[in-house]
Design a protein around this motif. Structure first.
Motif, PDB file in Angstrom:
ATOM      1  N   HIS A 272       8.723  57.785  19.882  1.00  0.00           N
ATOM      2  CA  HIS A 272       9.133  58.870  20.764  1.00  0.00           C
ATOM      3  C   HIS A 272       8.807  60.281  20.259  1.00  0.00           C
ATOM      4  CE1 HIS A 272      11.005  55.261  22.136  1.00  0.00           C
ATOM      5  NE2 HIS A 272      11.428  55.842  23.237  1.00  0.00           N
ATOM      6  N   PRO A 273       8.895  60.557  18.937  1.00  0.00           N
ATOM      7  CA  PRO A 273       8.501  61.891  18.497  1.00  0.00           C
ATOM      8  C   PRO A 273       7.033  62.219  18.751  1.00  0.00           C
ATOM      9  CG  PRO A 273       9.866  60.828  16.836  1.00  0.00           C
ATOM     10  CD  PRO A 273       9.534  59.777  17.854  1.00  0.00           C
ATOM     11  N   GLU A 274       6.188  61.184  18.919  1.00  0.00           N
ATOM     12  CA  GLU A 274       4.763  61.413  19.136  1.00  0.00           C
ATOM     13  C   GLU A 274       4.394  61.474  20.615  1.00  0.00           C
ATOM     14  OE1 GLU A 274       5.912  59.063  17.025  1.00  0.00           O
ATOM     15  OE2 GLU A 274       5.427  60.091  15.150  1.00  0.00           O
ATOM     16  N   VAL A 275       5.315  61.119  21.506  1.00  0.00           N
ATOM     17  CA  VAL A 275       4.988  61.043  22.925  1.00  0.00           C
ATOM     18  C   VAL A 275       4.587  62.407  23.482  1.00  0.00           C
ATOM     19  CG1 VAL A 275       5.980  60.680  25.224  1.00  0.00           C
ATOM     20  CG2 VAL A 275       6.353  58.993  23.428  1.00  0.00           C
ATOM     21  N   LEU A 276       5.378  63.437  23.204  1.00  0.00           N
ATOM     22  CA  LEU A 276       5.100  64.756  23.783  1.00  0.00           C
ATOM     23  C   LEU A 276       3.839  65.398  23.211  1.00  0.00           C
ATOM     24  CD1 LEU A 276       8.731  66.152  24.134  1.00  0.00           C
ATOM     25  CD2 LEU A 276       7.297  65.011  25.838  1.00  0.00           C
ATOM     26  N   PRO A 277       3.566  65.301  21.891  1.00  0.00           N
ATOM     27  CA  PRO A 277       2.270  65.805  21.406  1.00  0.00           C
ATOM     28  C   PRO A 277       1.078  65.091  22.038  1.00  0.00           C
ATOM     29  CG  PRO A 277       3.789  65.559  19.575  1.00  0.00           C
ATOM     30  CD  PRO A 277       4.462  64.957  20.768  1.00  0.00           C
ATOM     31  N   ILE A 278       1.184  63.785  22.270  1.00  0.00           N
ATOM     32  CA  ILE A 278       0.098  63.063  22.938  1.00  0.00           C
ATOM     33  C   ILE A 278      -0.015  63.516  24.391  1.00  0.00           C
ATOM     34  CG2 ILE A 278      -0.621  60.767  23.737  1.00  0.00           C
ATOM     35  CD1 ILE A 278       0.497  59.648  21.128  1.00  0.00           C
ATOM     36  N   TYR A 279       1.119  63.773  25.029  1.00  0.00           N
ATOM     37  CA  TYR A 279       1.152  64.318  26.387  1.00  0.00           C
ATOM     38  C   TYR A 279       0.420  65.658  26.441  1.00  0.00           C
ATOM     39  CZ  TYR A 279       3.486  65.135  30.941  1.00  0.00           C
ATOM     40  OH  TYR A 279       3.779  65.350  32.265  1.00  0.00           O
ATOM     41  N   THR A 280       0.633  66.466  25.411  1.00  0.00           N
ATOM     42  CA  THR A 280      -0.013  67.769  25.335  1.00  0.00           C
ATOM     43  C   THR A 280      -1.526  67.646  25.367  1.00  0.00           C
ATOM     44  OG1 THR A 280       1.813  68.674  24.032  1.00  0.00           O
ATOM     45  CG2 THR A 280      -0.288  69.820  23.895  1.00  0.00           C
ATOM     46  N   GLU A 281      -2.068  66.648  24.673  1.00  0.00           N
ATOM     47  CA  GLU A 281      -3.511  66.492  24.537  1.00  0.00           C
ATOM     48  C   GLU A 281      -4.143  65.735  25.700  1.00  0.00           C
ATOM     49  OE1 GLU A 281      -5.295  67.739  22.134  1.00  0.00           O
ATOM     50  OE2 GLU A 281      -3.676  68.496  20.859  1.00  0.00           O
ATOM     51  N   LEU A 282      -3.341  65.153  26.585  1.00  0.00           N
ATOM     52  CA  LEU A 282      -3.861  64.297  27.648  1.00  0.00           C
ATOM     53  C   LEU A 282      -4.658  65.098  28.672  1.00  0.00           C
ATOM     54  CD1 LEU A 282      -3.902  61.476  28.998  1.00  0.00           C
ATOM     55  CD2 LEU A 282      -1.775  62.125  30.163  1.00  0.00           C
ATOM     56  N   CYS A 283      -5.810  64.568  29.040  1.00  0.00           N
ATOM     57  CA  CYS A 283      -6.624  65.189  30.082  1.00  0.00           C
ATOM     58  C   CYS A 283      -5.944  65.003  31.436  1.00  0.00           C
ATOM     59  CB  CYS A 283      -8.013  64.538  30.078  1.00  0.00           C
ATOM     60  SG  CYS A 283      -9.141  65.158  31.331  1.00  0.00           S
ATOM     61  N   ARG A 284      -5.926  66.046  32.256  1.00  0.00           N
ATOM     62  CA  ARG A 284      -5.257  66.045  33.558  1.00  0.00           C
ATOM     63  C   ARG A 284      -3.826  65.525  33.436  1.00  0.00           C
ATOM     64  NH1 ARG A 284      -9.747  63.231  34.539  1.00  0.00           N
ATOM     65  NH2 ARG A 284      -8.568  61.419  35.304  1.00  0.00           N
ATOM     66  N   PRO A 285      -2.996  66.182  32.625  1.00  0.00           N
ATOM     67  CA  PRO A 285      -1.652  65.656  32.355  1.00  0.00           C
ATOM     68  C   PRO A 285      -0.736  65.739  33.565  1.00  0.00           C
ATOM     69  CG  PRO A 285      -1.893  67.842  31.407  1.00  0.00           C
ATOM     70  CD  PRO A 285      -3.242  67.451  31.928  1.00  0.00           C
ATOM     71  N   SER A 286      -0.026  64.665  33.793  1.00  0.00           N
ATOM     72  CA  SER A 286       1.047  64.615  34.776  1.00  0.00           C
ATOM     73  C   SER A 286       2.050  63.593  34.268  1.00  0.00           C
ATOM     74  CB  SER A 286       0.531  64.212  36.157  1.00  0.00           C
ATOM     75  OG  SER A 286       0.080  62.872  36.142  1.00  0.00           O
ATOM     76  N   LYS A 287       3.261  63.701  34.754  1.00  0.00           N
ATOM     77  CA  LYS A 287       4.297  62.769  34.319  1.00  0.00           C
ATOM     78  C   LYS A 287       3.902  61.331  34.634  1.00  0.00           C
ATOM     79  CE  LYS A 287       9.181  61.642  35.043  1.00  0.00           C
ATOM     80  NZ  LYS A 287       8.974  60.377  35.779  1.00  0.00           N
ATOM     81  N   ARG A 288       3.349  61.119  35.813  1.00  0.00           N
ATOM     82  CA  ARG A 288       2.961  59.768  36.211  1.00  0.00           C
ATOM     83  C   ARG A 288       1.839  59.232  35.326  1.00  0.00           C
ATOM     84  NH1 ARG A 288       1.184  58.030  42.390  1.00  0.00           N
ATOM     85  NH2 ARG A 288       0.878  55.800  41.969  1.00  0.00           N
TER      86      ARG A 288
END
Length: 472
Positions: A272-288
């Motif tokens: 879980h501590p790594e989820v948001l940093p990976i979210y940050t780097e995601l191309c075209r980020p969205s919750k879904r």
């Protein structure tokens, strides 16, 4: 579950607007009015593909906990274990949903910052300490693997008995590895080799899984600890202590060691501590889109964990140990290669795990101080000394998995995400009496019960001396 907009006169509160924007998408919508840019999660636009994000999150999930899953299955039974593993996987996915929802509401991409937003400065301290505790446990489990496996590898190359040579003592070897390899890497100011270590760790564990499946069909079920079919052509005359002579798999069983098994499974799914940093780097980020990354990663690790536990258990049955590699022959060439791969991966991963602890400690103790090499070095040395002492005096890796899996794992998976959701999502959008918040509250209560019951039974076993029996 789609939510209806709250019935209110006038404009929505700022928090409710943020929540609504988060549900519509993380970045600006294509339907936005010309010349107007919608609220974004951050200014930085991630460029990591969906597949690479799955790879990174899978690596964050994967860890040393995989070595203890066959032991967990031996003390719960095949069907009960798989049901528990599936439940924890689903609960982990739900907790990531809570984290992503909170992150979208407030535009924060760090676990510690969510803690501060939800509970103030105290929340930031609590989150940082929980992450430190979990990472210390992870470092301890990695060093314990070095302590138990390195003497066997060196002894095999030197054709010596590890138990008869002082320089093959596991405690001495972990100190040498810590000083000569881990400490120099931990003293780096920036951790540039993280990507290489991630790929190596996943490759190593995949090799481990393939080897476990292969050895299942080459080791006789009546072969005992540290003997293979190649070394024992005929069944032993006298039963070996701790061996399941019947070679029958238990579908459902409960014993005093079962309360170590669920923490081991929880420990194996913490990312879980790594989820948001990976979210940050995601191309075209969205919750879904990020939830899909999490679901694919958790699903892949569930399959890998289930296969490893099942084939490991069906190889050794009730005699399997908490560190499964210890069950295989010291002279087996394939297992020797597995041991080398695991040792290399965990040795390079220890400094990676140390970096977040040092960063958290610097933010808590020296938040306004500029970078200092003496402080940078001192924290690394103190942490390594602490972890080495812990590994030297803890009798088995099972105790490390059990304690960390009963404290930091339920905090990171259950308790903190539910508290964040209850505190951050606006009551104007989600009243406390709404079903999503009742779900989150029950989720947090489940985590507290999980922690109290697991710790209670472990302390009871230690107090009564039962932790050294039953399958060991």
């Amino acid at each position: 579950m789609e939510l209806q907009d709250p019935k209110m006169n006038g404009d929505l509160p700022a928090g409710a607007v943020g929540y609504r924007q988060e549900r519509e998408g993380f970045l600006h919508s294509h339907n936005s009015a010309p010349g107007r840019k919608s609220a974004e999660f951050m200014d930085f636009e991630g460029k990591t593909s969906f597949g690479m994000s799955v790879f990174n999150l899978s690596n964050a999930i994967m860890g040393s906990g995989i070595l203890g899953l066959a032991y967990a299955m031996a003390h719960t039974g095949v069907l009960f274990f798989l049901a528990l593993l599936l439940c924890i996987a689903l609960l982990s996915s739900y907790s990531i949903h809570l984290l992503l929802t909170c992150a979208g509401v407030v535009g924060i991409r760090a676990y510690e910052q969510l803690g501060q937003r939800a509970l103030g400065p105290v929340g930031k301290v609590v989150v940082a300490m929980v992450i430190c505790l979990h990472n210390v446990g992870a470092m301890s489990s990695y060093l314990f693997i070095i302590k138990s496996e390195l003497p066997l590898v060196i002894g095999t190359f030197l054709e010596m008995d590890p138990k008869g040579s002082w320089f093959l003592n596991g405690n001495l070897l972990i100190i040498m590895v810590s000083v000569l390899i881990i400490l120099p890497l931990a003293l780096m100011r920036h951790l540039g080799y993280l990507g290489y270590t991630s790929g190596l760790s996943l490759t190593c564990m995949l090799f481990f899984l393939i080897s476990v499946i292969y050895k299942k069909f080459h080791i006789s079920c009546d072969v005992g600890h540290n003997e293979t079919a190649a070394e024992s052509k005929s069944p032993p005359v006298h039963p070996i202590q701790g061996l399941n002579i019947s070679c029958e798999a238990q579908m459902f069983t409960v014993d005093s060691q079962m309360f170590y098994t669920v923490p081991i499974m929880a420990f194996a799914f913490v990312c879980h501590p790594e989820v948001l940093p990976i979210y940050t780097e995601l191309c075209r980020p969205s919750k879904r889109r990020m939830q899909a990354v999490a679901n694919v990663s958790i699903g892949a690790m569930f399959c890998m964990y289930a296969l490893t536990a099942t084939f490991g258990y069906l190889t050794f049955y009730s005699s399997v140990e908490a560190e499964m590699l210890q069950m295989y022959s010291q002279k087996d060439l394939l297992i020797l290669c597995v041991r080398l791969a695991v040792l290399l991966a965990v040795t390079l991963t220890v400094p990676v795990v140390l970096f977040p602890i040092r960063r958290a400690l610097q933010q808590l103790l020296f938040p306004s101080k500029a970078f200092s090499w003496p402080r940078h070095v001192a924290i690394a040395v103190i942490l390594l000394v602490l972890v080495n002492v812990l590994v030297i005096y803890v009798p088995t890796i099972r105790d490390i998995f059990g304690v960390i899996g009963s404290t930091s794992a339920p905090s990171l998976i259950f308790i903190l995400p539910s508290v964040f959701y209850l505190r951050i999502v606006p009551s104007e959008v989600e009243p406390l009496s709404s079903w999503p918040k009742i779900q989150a509250l029950c989720f947090g209560v489940l985590g507290v019960l999980f922690m109290v019951i697991s710790l209670g039974f472990m302390f009871f076993n230690w107090a009564t001396g039962r932790s050294h029996v039953s399958g060991h």
